[in-house]
Design an enzyme around this catalytic site. Sequence first.
Site, short mmCIF file in Angstrom:
data_model
loop_
_atom_site.label_atom_id
_atom_site.label_comp_id
_atom_site.label_asym_id
_atom_site.label_seq_id
_atom_site.Cartn_x
_atom_site.Cartn_y
_atom_site.Cartn_z
N ILE A 95 0.83 -1.20 0.00
CA ILE A 95 0.00 0.00 0.00
C ILE A 95 0.88 1.26 0.00
CG2 ILE A 95 -1.79 1.24 1.26
CD1 ILE A 95 -2.37 -1.56 2.66
N SER A 96 0.59 2.18 -0.90
CA SER A 96 1.22 3.49 -0.95
C SER A 96 2.75 3.37 -0.87
CB SER A 96 0.64 4.37 0.16
OG SER A 96 1.05 5.71 0.01
#
Length: 190
Positions: A95-96
């Site tokens: 994620i990210s």
Amino acid sequence: MKRQVETITFDGSTLEYSVTGKGTPILVMHGGHSNCYEEFGYTALIEQGYSIITPSRPGYGRTSKEIGKSLANACRFYVKLLDHLQINSVHVIAISAGGPSGICFASHYPERVNTLTLQSAVTKEWLTPKDTEYKLGRILFRPPVEKWIWKLISSLNNAFPRLMFRAMSPQFSTLPFQRIKSLMDEKDME
């Protein structure tokens, strides 16, 4: 959310991690401003029969910063974690800012990865110490100030959603603001 949080030490460095749920294992590489206590999106995965293992990435939570001297080194520690937990292979969700860790892990240890899912993940060099945003981020998001900055951003989002949307949209798209706005419904901003 009920979870087991532990630390393990390898080669003199500490890795903090959490495990929640029961079933097929998923290794989550969290984004910035997070740690092994992340839970965004976890409930649906747990309800579908997954177990979620979330190491705090180097420098986050109680994980030693030195583990992050390189992505390859950090991934070596993630393999040691899976070995410690007696898990042969996992699904990986990156994620990210956790994107580079997930990509590196999957490319260096393909035999340990069933699938790789990138969620709004960074996939290339993003900010360097030369960038103004990097310098500003180091000031605003250092541990004593970070929670207050996020509370301020949250308050501004609630009080001025349209203004904040306009200000933040360039961070999430290469499209000009007017084009983004034309593709959205008025309720989408809320």
